[in-house]
Design a protein around this motif. Structure first.
Motif, PDB file in Angstrom:
ATOM      1  N   GLU A 169      63.477  30.628  32.892  1.00 62.83           N
ATOM      2  CA  GLU A 169      62.070  30.547  32.495  1.00 62.83           C
ATOM      3  C   GLU A 169      61.690  31.736  31.618  1.00 62.83           C
ATOM      4  O   GLU A 169      61.020  31.573  30.590  1.00 62.83           O
ATOM      5  CB  GLU A 169      61.154  30.499  33.713  1.00 62.83           C
ATOM      6  N   GLN A 170      62.119  32.933  32.000  1.00 59.18           N
ATOM      7  CA  GLN A 170      61.801  34.115  31.197  1.00 59.18           C
ATOM      8  C   GLN A 170      62.448  34.028  29.817  1.00 59.18           C
ATOM      9  O   GLN A 170      61.822  34.367  28.812  1.00 59.18           O
ATOM     10  CB  GLN A 170      62.241  35.388  31.917  1.00 59.18           C
TER      11      GLN A 170
ATOM     12  N   THR B 282      71.343  28.745  24.168  1.00 59.33           N
ATOM     13  CA  THR B 282      72.078  27.802  23.333  1.00 59.33           C
ATOM     14  C   THR B 282      71.239  26.537  23.179  1.00 59.33           C
ATOM     15  O   THR B 282      70.188  26.388  23.810  1.00 59.33           O
ATOM     16  CB  THR B 282      73.427  27.437  23.973  1.00 59.33           C
ATOM     17  N   ALA B 283      71.711  25.613  22.378  1.00 59.09           N
ATOM     18  CA  ALA B 283      71.017  24.326  22.238  1.00 59.09           C
ATOM     19  C   ALA B 283      70.918  23.638  23.601  1.00 59.09           C
ATOM     20  O   ALA B 283      69.876  23.079  23.952  1.00 59.09           O
ATOM     21  CB  ALA B 283      71.739  23.441  21.232  1.00 59.09           C
ATOM     22  N   ALA B 284      71.991  23.703  24.397  1.00 58.85           N
ATOM     23  CA  ALA B 284      71.969  23.104  25.736  1.00 58.85           C
ATOM     24  C   ALA B 284      70.952  23.816  26.622  1.00 58.85           C
ATOM     25  O   ALA B 284      70.247  23.167  27.407  1.00 58.85           O
ATOM     26  CB  ALA B 284      73.360  23.158  26.361  1.00 58.85           C
TER      27      ALA B 284
ATOM     28  N   LEU C 101      67.657  22.105  28.306  1.00 57.45           N
ATOM     29  CA  LEU C 101      67.386  22.194  29.739  1.00 57.45           C
ATOM     30  C   LEU C 101      65.998  22.764  29.995  1.00 57.45           C
ATOM     31  O   LEU C 101      65.240  22.236  30.814  1.00 57.45           O
ATOM     32  CB  LEU C 101      68.448  23.047  30.435  1.00 57.45           C
ATOM     33  N   CYS C 102      65.643  23.830  29.285  1.00 58.15           N
ATOM     34  CA  CYS C 102      64.329  24.444  29.466  1.00 58.15           C
ATOM     35  C   CYS C 102      63.209  23.487  29.072  1.00 58.15           C
ATOM     36  O   CYS C 102      62.169  23.437  29.730  1.00 58.15           O
ATOM     37  CB  CYS C 102      64.231  25.743  28.672  1.00 58.15           C
ATOM     38  N   THR C 103      63.415  22.727  28.011  1.00 58.64           N
ATOM     39  CA  THR C 103      62.413  21.740  27.614  1.00 58.64           C
ATOM     40  C   THR C 103      62.209  20.724  28.729  1.00 58.64           C
ATOM     41  O   THR C 103      61.074  20.363  29.054  1.00 58.64           O
ATOM     42  CB  THR C 103      62.829  21.030  26.313  1.00 58.64           C
TER      43      THR C 103
ATOM     44  N   PRO D  24      56.003  27.121  26.858  1.00 57.20           N
ATOM     45  CA  PRO D  24      56.421  27.924  28.002  1.00 57.20           C
ATOM     46  C   PRO D  24      55.362  27.859  29.091  1.00 57.20           C
ATOM     47  O   PRO D  24      54.176  27.734  28.812  1.00 57.20           O
ATOM     48  CB  PRO D  24      56.544  29.337  27.434  1.00 57.20           C
ATOM     49  N   PRO D  25      55.778  27.902  30.356  1.00 54.95           N
ATOM     50  CA  PRO D  25      54.817  27.857  31.451  1.00 54.95           C
ATOM     51  C   PRO D  25      53.933  29.091  31.427  1.00 54.95           C
ATOM     52  O   PRO D  25      54.324  30.145  30.950  1.00 54.95           O
ATOM     53  CB  PRO D  25      55.699  27.822  32.701  1.00 54.95           C
TER      54      PRO D  25
END
Length: 95
Positions: free
Chosen positions: A13-14, A71-73, A77-79, A86-87
């Motif tokens: 998240e950070q 990375t793109a991955a 994942l974050c998306t 961002p939260p």
């Protein structure tokens, strides 16, 4: 989610927040550690796990310091986890 998984999710998240603040520059390890409130040894172990999973790329310098980038991955994942923005809350957990 156990404490270790929660810590990794908090670190992701950070990284996501930081990536959204100043894209596409890599984040310094010192800044990430400060933002995630992790000692450098703990940060490096966590980043090693995330790097091994293909979610981040870490570059260290022999004299100390370095940087990390999603990375793109990792961005995908974050998306999925945190959405396009961002939260706004601090999701660090206490054990």
């Amino acid at each position: 989610m156990n404490e270790g998984e929660a810590a990794l999710a908090g670190l992701m998240e950070q990284l996501w927040r930081m990536a959204r603040e100043v894209p596409p520059r890599p984040c310094s390890l010192a800044r990430v550690g400060k933002r995630a409130q992790l000692p450098m040894s703990t940060l490096m172990r966590a980043l090693s796990l995330l790097s091994g999973s293909g979610l981040v790329e870490v570059a260290t310098r022999e004299e100390g310091g370095g940087h990390v980038v999603l990375t793109a991955a990792g961005r995908d994942l974050c998306t999925n986890w945190f959405g396009a923005q961002p939260p706004t809350s601090d999701m660090r957990t206490t054990g």
